[in-house]
Design a protein around this motif. Sequence first.
Motif, PDB file in Angstrom:
ATOM      1  N   ALA A 365      -2.469   5.976  12.151  1.00 59.75           N
ATOM      2  CA  ALA A 365      -1.447   4.424  12.804  1.00 59.75           C
ATOM      3  C   ALA A 365      -0.418   3.528  12.201  1.00 59.75           C
ATOM      4  N   ALA A 366      -0.686   3.947  10.856  1.00 63.42           N
ATOM      5  CA  ALA A 366       0.654   3.272   9.660  1.00 63.42           C
ATOM      6  C   ALA A 366       1.793   3.868  10.438  1.00 63.42           C
ATOM      7  N   THR A 367       1.749   5.381  10.433  1.00 69.55           N
ATOM      8  CA  THR A 367       3.446   6.145  10.643  1.00 69.55           C
ATOM      9  C   THR A 367       3.304   5.695  11.864  1.00 69.55           C
ATOM     10  N   VAL A 368       2.799   5.840  12.805  1.00 72.22           N
ATOM     11  CA  VAL A 368       3.653   5.419  14.472  1.00 72.22           C
ATOM     12  C   VAL A 368       4.704   3.990  13.992  1.00 72.22           C
ATOM     13  N   ALA A 369       3.420   3.391  13.407  1.00 76.71           N
ATOM     14  CA  ALA A 369       4.333   1.567  13.557  1.00 76.71           C
ATOM     15  C   ALA A 369       5.717   1.884  12.598  1.00 76.71           C
ATOM     16  N   ASN A 370       5.007   2.225  11.015  1.00 77.31           N
ATOM     17  CA  ASN A 370       6.945   2.207  10.456  1.00 77.31           C
ATOM     18  C   ASN A 370       7.706   3.578  11.275  1.00 77.31           C
ATOM     19  N   GLY A 371       7.708   4.297  12.270  1.00 83.77           N
ATOM     20  CA  GLY A 371       8.791   3.970  12.864  1.00 83.77           C
ATOM     21  C   GLY A 371       8.940   5.696  12.453  1.00 83.77           C
ATOM     22  N   GLY A 372       7.048   6.224  11.954  1.00 81.52           N
ATOM     23  CA  GLY A 372       7.735   7.359  11.992  1.00 81.52           C
ATOM     24  C   GLY A 372       7.278   8.038  10.702  1.00 81.52           C
ATOM     25  N   ALA A 373       7.592   7.005   9.645  1.00 82.77           N
ATOM     26  CA  ALA A 373       7.800   7.472   7.820  1.00 82.77           C
ATOM     27  C   ALA A 373       5.949   6.999   7.276  1.00 82.77           C
ATOM     28  N   ARG A 374       5.584   7.953   6.913  1.00 78.96           N
ATOM     29  CA  ARG A 374       5.072   8.226   6.448  1.00 78.96           C
ATOM     30  C   ARG A 374       4.295   7.671   5.009  1.00 78.96           C
ATOM     31  N   MET A 375       3.651   6.794   4.328  1.00 77.78           N
ATOM     32  CA  MET A 375       3.860   5.782   3.350  1.00 77.78           C
ATOM     33  C   MET A 375       2.535   6.451   2.279  1.00 77.78           C
ATOM     34  N   ARG A 376       2.993   6.952   1.217  1.00 81.85           N
ATOM     35  CA  ARG A 376       2.013   6.634   0.593  1.00 81.85           C
ATOM     36  C   ARG A 376       0.557   5.810  -0.082  1.00 81.85           C
ATOM     37  N   PRO A 377      -0.795   5.469   0.639  1.00 73.69           N
ATOM     38  CA  PRO A 377      -1.051   4.782   0.098  1.00 73.69           C
ATOM     39  C   PRO A 377      -1.634   4.388  -0.869  1.00 73.69           C
ATOM     40  N   TYR A 378      -1.414   2.802  -1.148  1.00 70.20           N
ATOM     41  CA  TYR A 378      -2.413   2.513  -1.879  1.00 70.20           C
ATOM     42  C   TYR A 378      -3.276   1.193  -2.512  1.00 70.20           C
ATOM     43  N   LEU A 379      -3.474   1.195  -3.996  1.00 71.05           N
ATOM     44  CA  LEU A 379      -4.937   0.091  -3.880  1.00 71.05           C
ATOM     45  C   LEU A 379      -3.911  -0.650  -5.373  1.00 71.05           C
ATOM     46  N   VAL A 380      -3.677  -0.305  -6.027  1.00 71.68           N
ATOM     47  CA  VAL A 380      -3.323  -0.927  -6.714  1.00 71.68           C
ATOM     48  C   VAL A 380      -1.399  -1.286  -6.829  1.00 71.68           C
ATOM     49  N   ASP A 381      -1.860  -2.882  -6.599  1.00 73.35           N
ATOM     50  CA  ASP A 381      -0.305  -3.042  -7.062  1.00 73.35           C
ATOM     51  C   ASP A 381       0.644  -2.877  -8.872  1.00 73.35           C
ATOM     52  N   LYS A 382      -0.360  -3.559  -9.547  1.00 73.90           N
ATOM     53  CA  LYS A 382       0.481  -3.770 -10.844  1.00 73.90           C
ATOM     54  C   LYS A 382      -0.723  -3.924 -12.025  1.00 73.90           C
ATOM     55  N   LEU A 383      -0.392  -3.279 -13.251  1.00 75.75           N
ATOM     56  CA  LEU A 383      -1.545  -3.460 -14.525  1.00 75.75           C
ATOM     57  C   LEU A 383      -1.276  -4.454 -15.005  1.00 75.75           C
ATOM     58  N   GLN A 384      -2.005  -4.752 -15.152  1.00 73.79           N
ATOM     59  CA  GLN A 384      -1.369  -6.145 -17.077  1.00 73.79           C
ATOM     60  C   GLN A 384      -1.599  -6.050 -17.999  1.00 73.79           C
ATOM     61  N   THR A 385      -1.263  -5.942 -18.800  1.00 74.30           N
ATOM     62  CA  THR A 385      -2.351  -6.432 -20.557  1.00 74.30           C
ATOM     63  C   THR A 385      -2.930  -7.827 -19.874  1.00 74.30           C
ATOM     64  N   ALA A 386      -3.779  -8.000 -20.904  1.00 73.66           N
ATOM     65  CA  ALA A 386      -4.222  -9.417 -21.483  1.00 73.66           C
ATOM     66  C   ALA A 386      -3.585 -10.625 -21.399  1.00 73.66           C
ATOM     67  N   ASP A 387      -2.350 -10.526 -21.568  1.00 73.96           N
ATOM     68  CA  ASP A 387      -1.561 -11.691 -21.605  1.00 73.96           C
ATOM     69  C   ASP A 387      -0.828 -12.077 -20.787  1.00 73.96           C
ATOM     70  N   LEU A 388      -0.612 -10.947 -19.910  1.00 75.61           N
ATOM     71  CA  LEU A 388      -0.502 -10.849 -17.906  1.00 75.61           C
ATOM     72  C   LEU A 388       1.108 -10.480 -18.621  1.00 75.61           C
ATOM     73  N   ARG A 389       1.702  -9.965 -19.054  1.00 75.93           N
ATOM     74  CA  ARG A 389       2.523  -9.026 -18.978  1.00 75.93           C
ATOM     75  C   ARG A 389       2.233  -7.381 -18.073  1.00 75.93           C
ATOM     76  N   THR A 390       3.552  -7.313 -17.551  1.00 74.74           N
ATOM     77  CA  THR A 390       3.509  -5.947 -16.584  1.00 74.74           C
ATOM     78  C   THR A 390       3.751  -4.837 -17.260  1.00 74.74           C
ATOM     79  N   ILE A 391       2.435  -3.540 -17.257  1.00 74.47           N
ATOM     80  CA  ILE A 391       2.904  -2.339 -17.836  1.00 74.47           C
ATOM     81  C   ILE A 391       2.993  -1.448 -17.103  1.00 74.47           C
ATOM     82  N   SER A 392       2.809  -1.844 -15.419  1.00 71.59           N
ATOM     83  CA  SER A 392       2.568  -0.930 -14.304  1.00 71.59           C
ATOM     84  C   SER A 392       3.234  -1.673 -13.220  1.00 71.59           C
ATOM     85  N   THR A 393       3.734  -0.834 -12.606  1.00 67.02           N
ATOM     86  CA  THR A 393       4.061  -1.201 -11.555  1.00 67.02           C
ATOM     87  C   THR A 393       4.269  -0.224 -10.161  1.00 67.02           C
TER      88      THR A 393
END
Length: 500
Positions: A365-393
């Motif tokens: 459904a999302a692919t049709v909505a996006n004008g025919g482009a299929r995006m990779r679904p993902y659940l994790v936006d970013k990973l952080q250290t305990a001090d909230l420094r981003t290590i991966s996005t």
Amino acid sequence: MNKPIQRVAIAAIVLVVALLANATYLQVFKADSLRSDTRNSRVLLDEYSRERGVIVAADGTVIAESVATDNKFKYLRKYPTNPKAFAPVTGYFSFVYRADRGIEAAEDSVLNGNDDRLFTQRFMDMFSGRDPRGGNVVTTIDPRLQRTAYQELSGADCDGPCRGAVVAIEPGTGKILAMASTPSYNPNAIATQDFGEAEKAWTSMTDESADSPLVNRATSALYPPGSTFKVVSTATALHAGLNADTRLTAASRWQLPDSNTFLSNDSGSTCPGSSNGTVTLTQAFEYSCNTAFAQLLTEKVPGDKPEEFTSTAKSFGVGEDPAGIPMPVAKSSVGDIGDDLAALGQSAIGQRDVRLTVLENAVIAATVANGGARMRPYLVDKLQTADLRTISTTAPTTLNRPLTADQADVLTDMMIKSEQNTAGSQSGIASKTGTAEHSDTAQGGETPYAWYIAFSPGTNKRIAVAVMLENGAQGQNSYGGVVAAPIGRAVMNAYTGGGR
């Protein structure tokens, strides 16, 4: 040196070398497997003695955290926010049952602090004398939408506790906005440090009569998609050069090629709006006419018909080995069609051996909505250290383009018409329903799986949803448009602010 002493010295050297080699093997090559061995309670004691990282929703709402205790374990894992609603996302972390399911398992090395990307944090904690800490996981989940999906799903009209799933995706990025599954469970009951109570909870959740609450029906279960798969069948026809005005049979019954098997339309009726016994592809889609779609794939599509169908399905992700989101996802499939046109006709309407996860149908459904482009679904936006420094996005990733923009527009128009022909229809929605048979017996008679996939068309393509319900209370009349559609519309309205 006499020979006896020489032999003893050589033997001692060999033993020392063997001891060093064994220690190196265990500490270097076997370290990961020993650390992850479920029988290794020393690792769990070590993990419980440190502050495990938090899991948060997109707006910062904490959905999993570690709370300090005054006992030998030092920390207790808790799920403070609507634990049953968020359980398919979080999973659980337990001394008895380890980190299992959901983000707890998929990002365990980050949460427990052992990930290589947390080396600097570990070094600084050691240097400052601070107890080691885990990293944090920021998810893409919209907490309001997650709660709505769970409440609508669990409160639907079902025969007993509702069994089903909802997935909502942002079409332009692939972000998973909601992922609900019912029946669900309270991960706090398993995470408790009262091991007797944890075992009781586990026993009740895994009992055969419990309807498998630990199973994430959004990602781990496969279902026949029924008529929602006509989106893929229509895409196959458009790829092959056919168009929205292609004429198809309106007959109430149609014999599959080289077979004694007949397909029928719902209630055995002819396809509405026919002229001289035929309808257009748009009309066939709008009224979900099975006979027209069987003829479309087995007669009208030129070339190698099964190959056209299976390759189009694969371009939407069906049959691919799915990448984790980051947790594992079951592999959807169209089955082994070969050159069997009768099998192709049945598969064209999402029956026979076609099986999808709810997540995969949301991606379609999302692919049709996006004008025919299929995006990779993902659940994790970013990973952080305990001090909230981003290590991966996580960056949005385009996987491929199953449809051209024009073809996506044609399908969108068909899905808008389909919505308007569905019970309780709402403006501003493009959708397709499905009512999938799944009986292993020739007589059938079971409650069908009710499906609804939809998105908001036009310039407001912010959300696409897929809903599946196993046990609607209307029995054989538990149609997708009656049972699943209200859930999907409620989830979309909670996000876009539209009317119910």
